[in-house]
Design a protein around this motif. Structure first.
Motif, PDB file in Angstrom:
ATOM      1  N   ALA A  20      -3.621  25.887  55.308  1.00  0.00           N
ATOM      2  CA  ALA A  20      -4.499  26.110  54.179  1.00  0.00           C
ATOM      3  C   ALA A  20      -5.535  27.183  54.496  1.00  0.00           C
ATOM      4  O   ALA A  20      -5.873  27.990  53.638  1.00  0.00           O
ATOM      5  N   VAL A  21      -6.037  27.198  55.733  1.00  0.00           N
ATOM      6  CA  VAL A  21      -7.058  28.181  56.109  1.00  0.00           C
ATOM      7  C   VAL A  21      -6.471  29.595  56.054  1.00  0.00           C
ATOM      8  O   VAL A  21      -7.066  30.504  55.469  1.00  0.00           O
ATOM      9  N   ARG A  22      -5.292  29.778  56.620  1.00  0.00           N
ATOM     10  CA  ARG A  22      -4.655  31.098  56.598  1.00  0.00           C
ATOM     11  C   ARG A  22      -4.431  31.570  55.166  1.00  0.00           C
ATOM     12  O   ARG A  22      -4.660  32.736  54.840  1.00  0.00           O
ATOM     13  N   ASP A  23      -3.990  30.673  54.306  1.00  0.00           N
ATOM     14  CA  ASP A  23      -3.738  31.011  52.904  1.00  0.00           C
ATOM     15  C   ASP A  23      -5.031  31.415  52.202  1.00  0.00           C
ATOM     16  O   ASP A  23      -5.067  32.424  51.494  1.00  0.00           O
ATOM     17  N   ASP A  24      -6.081  30.654  52.410  1.00  0.00           N
ATOM     18  CA  ASP A  24      -7.365  30.992  51.782  1.00  0.00           C
ATOM     19  C   ASP A  24      -7.901  32.328  52.287  1.00  0.00           C
ATOM     20  O   ASP A  24      -8.419  33.130  51.507  1.00  0.00           O
ATOM     21  N   LEU A  25      -7.778  32.594  53.588  1.00  0.00           N
ATOM     22  CA  LEU A  25      -8.243  33.865  54.131  1.00  0.00           C
ATOM     23  C   LEU A  25      -7.450  35.037  53.553  1.00  0.00           C
ATOM     24  O   LEU A  25      -8.003  36.099  53.275  1.00  0.00           O
ATOM     25  N   ALA A  26      -6.159  34.837  53.369  1.00  0.00           N
ATOM     26  CA  ALA A  26      -5.293  35.907  52.856  1.00  0.00           C
ATOM     27  C   ALA A  26      -5.490  36.160  51.368  1.00  0.00           C
ATOM     28  O   ALA A  26      -5.136  37.236  50.872  1.00  0.00           O
ATOM     29  N   HIS A  27      -6.048  35.194  50.640  1.00  0.00           N
ATOM     30  CA  HIS A  27      -6.174  35.334  49.186  1.00  0.00           C
ATOM     31  C   HIS A  27      -7.603  35.384  48.659  1.00  0.00           C
ATOM     32  O   HIS A  27      -7.814  35.675  47.491  1.00  0.00           O
ATOM     33  N   SER A  28      -8.575  35.119  49.493  1.00  0.00           N
ATOM     34  CA  SER A  28      -9.970  35.152  49.046  1.00  0.00           C
ATOM     35  C   SER A  28     -10.388  36.590  48.741  1.00  0.00           C
ATOM     36  O   SER A  28     -10.070  37.510  49.507  1.00  0.00           O
ATOM     37  N   PRO A  29     -11.107  36.800  47.650  1.00  0.00           N
ATOM     38  CA  PRO A  29     -11.597  38.150  47.336  1.00  0.00           C
ATOM     39  C   PRO A  29     -12.499  38.730  48.433  1.00  0.00           C
ATOM     40  O   PRO A  29     -12.618  39.935  48.560  1.00  0.00           O
ATOM     41  N   ARG A  30     -13.101  37.875  49.235  1.00  0.00           N
ATOM     42  CA  ARG A  30     -13.995  38.344  50.304  1.00  0.00           C
ATOM     43  C   ARG A  30     -13.245  38.743  51.570  1.00  0.00           C
ATOM     44  O   ARG A  30     -13.787  39.476  52.403  1.00  0.00           O
ATOM     45  N   THR A  31     -11.998  38.242  51.747  1.00  0.00           N
ATOM     46  CA  THR A  31     -11.338  38.442  53.039  1.00  0.00           C
ATOM     47  C   THR A  31      -9.899  38.944  52.987  1.00  0.00           C
ATOM     48  O   THR A  31      -9.338  39.263  54.028  1.00  0.00           O
ATOM     49  N   TRP A  32      -9.270  39.036  51.832  1.00  0.00           N
ATOM     50  CA  TRP A  32      -7.850  39.406  51.780  1.00  0.00           C
ATOM     51  C   TRP A  32      -7.592  40.784  52.385  1.00  0.00           C
ATOM     52  O   TRP A  32      -6.544  41.037  52.961  1.00  0.00           O
ATOM     53  N   HIS A  33      -8.554  41.686  52.276  1.00  0.00           N
ATOM     54  CA  HIS A  33      -8.386  43.067  52.730  1.00  0.00           C
ATOM     55  C   HIS A  33      -8.750  43.265  54.209  1.00  0.00           C
ATOM     56  O   HIS A  33      -8.559  44.347  54.751  1.00  0.00           O
ATOM     57  N   LEU A  34      -9.244  42.239  54.853  1.00  0.00           N
ATOM     58  CA  LEU A  34      -9.658  42.332  56.249  1.00  0.00           C
ATOM     59  C   LEU A  34      -8.496  42.036  57.185  1.00  0.00           C
ATOM     60  O   LEU A  34      -7.543  41.355  56.803  1.00  0.00           O
TER      61      LEU A  34
END
Length: 69
Positions: free
Chosen positions: A1-15
């Motif tokens: 779930a953490v990896r998915d949220d990091l990959a899709h959050s507007p704050r972190t998807w591009h990092l």
């Protein structure tokens, strides 16, 4: 779930996405980013995931990460 949220959050998807290790409800993040705000955003998003009790943010800020496409 953490990896998915990091990959899709507007704050972190591009990092650059960190390595996520879990131990129960504790998360450890490792990797490299180009600035401290990115490091903090990754830790905040990981910590907001349901079920995560603590985040050990070991992401480092390096100039080399800025050159990574």
């Amino acid at each position: 779930a953490v990896r998915d949220d990091l990959a899709h959050s507007p704050r972190t998807w591009h990092l650059p996405q960190p390595v996520v290790a879990t131990s129960g409800n504790r998360i450890t993040l490792t990797g490299e980013v180009s600035h401290d705000e990115a490091r903090l955003d990754l830790g905040r998003v990981a910590g907001s995931v349901t079920g995560v009790a603590a985040v050990d943010n070991q992401i480092t800020v390096t100039a080399a990460a800025a050159a990574t496409p």
